[in-house]
Write a protein that holds these residues in place. Structure first.
Motif, PDB file in Angstrom:
ATOM      1  N   LEU A 154     103.522 112.413 -59.561  1.00 31.38           N
ATOM      2  CA  LEU A 154     103.298 111.646 -57.749  1.00 31.38           C
ATOM      3  C   LEU A 154     104.105 110.370 -58.562  1.00 31.38           C
ATOM      4  N   LYS A 155     104.224 109.920 -59.645  1.00 32.78           N
ATOM      5  CA  LYS A 155     105.613 108.777 -60.088  1.00 32.78           C
ATOM      6  C   LYS A 155     106.695 109.639 -59.759  1.00 32.78           C
ATOM      7  N   GLU A 156     107.200 110.633 -59.908  1.00 32.44           N
ATOM      8  CA  GLU A 156     108.592 111.367 -60.318  1.00 32.44           C
ATOM      9  C   GLU A 156     108.798 111.249 -58.948  1.00 32.44           C
ATOM     10  N   SER A 157     107.565 111.859 -57.786  1.00 28.68           N
ATOM     11  CA  SER A 157     108.145 112.939 -56.229  1.00 28.68           C
ATOM     12  C   SER A 157     108.440 110.642 -55.858  1.00 28.68           C
ATOM     13  N   ALA A 158     107.990 109.593 -55.783  1.00 27.81           N
ATOM     14  CA  ALA A 158     108.164 108.999 -55.165  1.00 27.81           C
ATOM     15  C   ALA A 158     109.803 108.050 -55.709  1.00 27.81           C
ATOM     16  N   TRP A 159     109.494 108.511 -57.146  1.00 26.07           N
ATOM     17  CA  TRP A 159     110.851 107.981 -57.519  1.00 26.07           C
ATOM     18  C   TRP A 159     112.238 109.008 -56.565  1.00 26.07           C
ATOM     19  N   PHE A 160     111.855 109.863 -56.408  1.00 26.53           N
ATOM     20  CA  PHE A 160     113.023 110.610 -56.020  1.00 26.53           C
ATOM     21  C   PHE A 160     112.998 110.226 -54.472  1.00 26.53           C
ATOM     22  N   GLN A 161     111.694 110.489 -53.792  1.00 27.57           N
ATOM     23  CA  GLN A 161     111.624 109.827 -52.434  1.00 27.57           C
ATOM     24  C   GLN A 161     113.595 108.141 -52.492  1.00 27.57           C
ATOM     25  N   VAL A 164     116.950 108.967 -52.455  1.00 26.20           N
ATOM     26  CA  VAL A 164     116.792 110.024 -51.840  1.00 26.20           C
ATOM     27  C   VAL A 164     117.209 108.421 -50.835  1.00 26.20           C
ATOM     28  N   THR A 165     116.369 107.670 -50.430  1.00 24.81           N
ATOM     29  CA  THR A 165     116.466 106.822 -48.898  1.00 24.81           C
ATOM     30  C   THR A 165     117.364 106.122 -49.846  1.00 24.81           C
ATOM     31  N   MET A 166     117.917 105.818 -50.912  1.00 24.07           N
ATOM     32  CA  MET A 166     119.000 104.921 -51.142  1.00 24.07           C
ATOM     33  C   MET A 166     120.560 105.611 -50.717  1.00 24.07           C
ATOM     34  N   LYS A 167     120.112 106.765 -51.192  1.00 20.42           N
ATOM     35  CA  LYS A 167     121.440 107.836 -50.353  1.00 20.42           C
ATOM     36  C   LYS A 167     121.957 107.763 -49.134  1.00 20.42           C
ATOM     37  N   PHE A 168     120.616 107.802 -48.535  1.00 20.01           N
ATOM     38  CA  PHE A 168     120.339 107.264 -46.791  1.00 20.01           C
ATOM     39  C   PHE A 168     121.158 106.692 -46.347  1.00 20.01           C
ATOM     40  N   TRP A 169     121.042 105.626 -46.769  1.00 12.60           N
ATOM     41  CA  TRP A 169     121.881 104.033 -46.704  1.00 12.60           C
ATOM     42  C   TRP A 169     122.698 103.827 -46.998  1.00 12.60           C
ATOM     43  N   VAL A 188     107.850 107.450 -45.908  1.00  8.65           N
ATOM     44  CA  VAL A 188     106.962 107.597 -46.420  1.00  8.65           C
ATOM     45  C   VAL A 188     105.628 107.974 -45.226  1.00  8.65           C
ATOM     46  N   ARG A 189     106.035 107.636 -43.811  1.00  7.03           N
ATOM     47  CA  ARG A 189     104.395 108.808 -43.530  1.00  7.03           C
ATOM     48  C   ARG A 189     104.245 110.137 -43.788  1.00  7.03           C
ATOM     49  N   ALA A 190     105.441 110.826 -43.883  1.00  8.14           N
ATOM     50  CA  ALA A 190     105.355 111.979 -44.404  1.00  8.14           C
ATOM     51  C   ALA A 190     104.578 112.220 -45.230  1.00  8.14           C
ATOM     52  N   SER A 191     105.217 111.645 -46.508  1.00  5.20           N
ATOM     53  CA  SER A 191     104.918 111.825 -47.943  1.00  5.20           C
ATOM     54  C   SER A 191     103.713 111.440 -47.625  1.00  5.20           C
ATOM     55  N   PHE A 192     102.846 110.542 -47.159  1.00  9.32           N
ATOM     56  CA  PHE A 192     101.474 109.993 -47.438  1.00  9.32           C
ATOM     57  C   PHE A 192     100.563 111.602 -46.701  1.00  9.32           C
ATOM     58  N   ASP A 193     100.767 111.979 -45.667  1.00  3.24           N
ATOM     59  CA  ASP A 193      99.981 112.848 -45.017  1.00  3.24           C
ATOM     60  C   ASP A 193     100.560 113.961 -46.037  1.00  3.24           C
ATOM     61  N   LEU A 194     101.229 114.337 -46.890  1.00  3.09           N
ATOM     62  CA  LEU A 194     101.496 115.857 -47.713  1.00  3.09           C
ATOM     63  C   LEU A 194     100.438 115.742 -48.493  1.00  3.09           C
ATOM     64  N   ILE A 195     100.267 114.449 -48.895  1.00  9.28           N
ATOM     65  CA  ILE A 195      98.821 114.203 -50.279  1.00  9.28           C
ATOM     66  C   ILE A 195      97.490 114.240 -50.066  1.00  9.28           C
TER      67      ILE A 195
END
Length: 218
Positions: A154-161, A164-169, A188-195
């Motif tokens: 969970l922590k690794e996937s959150a970090w990766f997210q 990815v957001t920083m890259k998009f920005w 963020v909404r999609a990641s929580f729905d997946l969890i």
């Protein structure tokens, strides 16, 4: 001879960022950096062992400042994990935007491989700890070792997210970085729905947004 200054950690960060932006390169040495800003070289080492350590702390300070703002907000204290994380994202990226010139300088050359950037190592530690403290609900696997693996994932996937957001920005050229705001909300909404093993509507919606942006940027 001018009297040497008494300095704080925030002074070093301000002077360092200013130097980098004015000269498009790092200071040549701690000695030269101290002399330019009229303080004793030894005082630098009271806070940092090297410029590399200072650079790592800059991104951690962005994190700490963001969290400090949020923790003073009474509404934030009542939010669930999803909305706390969403609030963190918006606040953190406001901080990045306020310092965009420096962030672009620090990350631009390796923005496609940010996971290996040492400059983000302290940020990763603080962010991972923050994710752990959010109390995000996951599947109860009824086995301690499996739960540890799940929490680490969970922590690794959150970090990766976040990366990815920083890259998009970094690539975002929309007014006021409004597309990044959309990206944050949908991801963020999609990641929580997946969890939560919820319906896939928001994940598909996020996928459509990514596909559309990828096509436009190419």
């Amino acid at each position: 001879m001018a009297k040497k200054k008494s300095i704080k950690k925030s002074d070093l960060i301000d002077w360092y960022m200013d130097y980098v932006l004015m000269h498009s390169q790092n200071p040549k040495s701690v000695y030269a950096f101290a002399k330019d800003n009229n303080f004793d070289e030894q005082k630098f080492y009271d806070f940092y062992g090297s410029f590399e350590a200072l650079e790592q702390d800059i991104f951690n300070v962005f994190f700490e400042n963001s969290l400090s703002v949020l923790e003073k907000n009474e509404d934030y204290q009542t939010f669930d994990a999803r909305n706390k994380l969403l609030s963190f994202y918006y606040t953190f990226f406001e901080n990045l935007t306020a310092n965009r010139s420096y962030v672009v300088h620090a990350l631009q050359g390796q923005k496609n491989n940010m996971q290996s950037l040492k400059v983000l190592s302290e940020l990763k530690k603080s962010f991972s700890n923050y994710i752990e403290q959010l109390g995000i609900k996951t599947i109860d696997l009824k086995q301690e070792q499996l739960d540890k693996i799940q929490n680490r994932g969970l922590k690794e996937s959150a970090w990766f997210q976040l990366l990815v957001t920083m890259k998009f920005w970094l690539d975002d050229t929309s007014p006021a970085f409004e597309k990044t705001d959309i990206f944050i909300e949908k991801s963020v909404r999609a990641s929580f729905d997946l969890i939560d093993v919820s319906p896939l509507k928001s994940i598909v919606d996020f996928g459509k947004f990514l596909f559309k942006e990828k096509m436009q940027m190419n």
